[in-house]
Structures are given as C-alpha cells and as structure tokens.
Design an enzyme around this catalytic site. Sequence first.
Site, PDB file in Angstrom:
ATOM      1  N   GLU A  70    -130.573  62.291-137.578  1.00 16.69           N
ATOM      2  CA  GLU A  70    -130.342  62.061-136.154  1.00 16.69           C
ATOM      3  C   GLU A  70    -131.633  61.978-135.343  1.00 16.69           C
ATOM      4  O   GLU A  70    -131.614  61.564-134.179  1.00 16.69           O
ATOM      5  CB  GLU A  70    -129.459  63.181-135.583  1.00 16.69           C
ATOM      6  CG  GLU A  70    -128.030  63.191-136.114  1.00 16.69           C
ATOM      7  CD  GLU A  70    -127.210  62.001-135.667  1.00 16.69           C
ATOM      8  OE1 GLU A  70    -127.667  61.251-134.779  1.00 16.69           O
ATOM      9  OE2 GLU A  70    -126.114  61.794-136.223  1.00 16.69           O
ATOM     10  N   GLU A  72    -127.815  73.494-157.579  1.00 17.18           N
ATOM     11  CA  GLU A  72    -128.343  74.563-156.736  1.00 17.18           C
ATOM     12  C   GLU A  72    -128.843  75.761-157.550  1.00 17.18           C
ATOM     13  O   GLU A  72    -129.555  76.611-157.035  1.00 17.18           O
ATOM     14  CB  GLU A  72    -127.293  75.028-155.735  1.00 17.18           C
ATOM     15  CG  GLU A  72    -126.135  75.790-156.348  1.00 17.18           C
ATOM     16  CD  GLU A  72    -125.186  76.300-155.280  1.00 17.18           C
ATOM     17  OE1 GLU A  72    -125.043  77.538-155.189  1.00 17.18           O
ATOM     18  OE2 GLU A  72    -124.595  75.480-154.556  1.00 17.18           O
TER      19      GLU A  72
END
Length: 302
Positions: free
Chosen positions: A85, A116
């Site tokens: 953004e 992860e």
Amino acid sequence: MGENLHQLHTERRNTASERLDQMSAIEIVTLMNQEDHKVAFAVQQVLPEVAKAVELIGQALAKEGRLFYFGAGTSGRLGVLDAAECPPTFGTDPQMVQGIIAGGAKALLNAIEGAEDSEQMGHEDIRLHGIKKGDAVVGIAASGRTPYVIGALKEAKTIGARTISVSCNPDPDISQGADVSINILVGPEVVTGSTRLKAGSATKMVLNMLTTASMVHLGKVYGNLMVNVQATNWKLRERAKRIVIEATGVTYEEAEQLLQHAAGDVRVAIVMQKTGLLATDAKERLIRADNRVREAIDGSST
C-alpha cells in the site's frame, strides 16, 4: 518449543467464548465485537515502543535505507499488505518498503507447510533480498516464537540492520537482541489460537502506524493530505483534484487545470498555486526542498 505452547497468551482458551458453538449468529458477532474493543486499548499500551520504532525506521529511510517486513502465515500476509500500500499512498519506490513471507509469494494464497519452522530459511531470505546495514527489518510473529522470523532477525542483526519485533505475547523469543520490541497483549482469541482475529487486527494497526508515521516524517504528506498519491485511475485522479482543492481553496475546474500543467503531480500543482510559479520552477523548488511541499512553499520568500 511445543511443550509450553499452551502457556502463550494467544493460545489460551477464552472463557467468554467457551460456548461458542452453541451461540446464535448475533451472539457470536456481539462477542467478537466486545473482544475487538480490547485491541485498540492493547495497542495504546505499546505506543512508546511503536514511536521508537517509527523513529528508527524514519532514520533508516531518510538515509536511503529500506524497510522490510518478515513474517509467516497471517503475520507475513499483513506485512506484504502494508508494504504493497505504500507506493500508491505515498508515492514511494516499491523497493523502499517490502514484505517478505515465509514460503514466498505462493504462501500469500496457500499455506506452505513447514516454511515458518525453518530458522535457516529466515537467514537465507535476509541474504536473498539483499538486506544491508542501514536497512530496518521488522519481524512479525503473533506467538513471538516463529523460527523463520527468529532466523531473519538474527541474520539482519548480524549484517548491521536495525531490528524491530512485533508480537502479541510477553517476553517473546523474537525480541531477543531486537533494537525495539513491540508486544501487544490482546489476550486469548474467540476461537482458541486463531491469531488472525485480535492478534491480526492489533498487528495491522501497528504496521499502519509504522509506515504512516514514518512517511509523515519523510514529508510525504502536506498537513494531513495525501499529496504523493499516484493518480493511476479515475478514482485517484478525482482524489488528486480534491486534495488540490483542500490544500489551496481553488475551484474544481482550477484544480483540474493546475494538475494538467503539473502533469498530474499534486505536489507541483499545490506549490504552483501557493507560490505563483510555473510548473518547471515549482518542480525545481520541490527538488531543493527534498519534495516536502510545506518547505517548498515556505521557500518562496527566500
């Protein structure tokens, strides 16, 4: 590490939702809303740490460093979202703020099993993306103990980058050695262990603050106006006109004309109107002011 997972705040059972499967729709959403009210308060408690992180990030970006988010699962996706953004909102180069998720881009849509759990992968991704001294690295893990994030932060520290950890548990493993540790204690989730809920909301709020406040300090806004907006579609072109109107008090038609002369650059249009300069001279004034609109306008008397 798994033997004490149940001790984490984010993994405990929420007594208020123990009858969740027996609740009506309105009861469920009411309870979720009540729990969500706790998020903003939890974020409020860590504002001093968030401010320290903003100052650290701002210093890095002002010296041509970059900001990297590292995370897995929901945490990784939130980092990628916040980074994505920045260019349309603040006109930044896409390389300035980057979000890295364990397992790569495909992990944005699908869970990548085991990604992860690899501290080594965190090390490797730091090297792969060319993190260097002068950059800022934010490691995000709701649990505070994700091996991938631990590995990334350790390697970043070794390189000499500034490091920030963001978690939703006290005394998280990822905070070890970090320059700033942000621990947002939102408490147990409505669905036990589903950290996309309160923990996700709290993390999103903090990431919003990190980039927005840093960009404000870099001069990416004028007042509270988004003057670096990239007008790449009709909606954003209309927004650009409204910003020029708000900043200068001109009519819609005058704003449109100013933007035409300014080649769509809101900053140039505002400086033109405020100083009476032509577009070329307004651009030069902005360059001398490091593209800070207020400084460019104030320089008109010098």
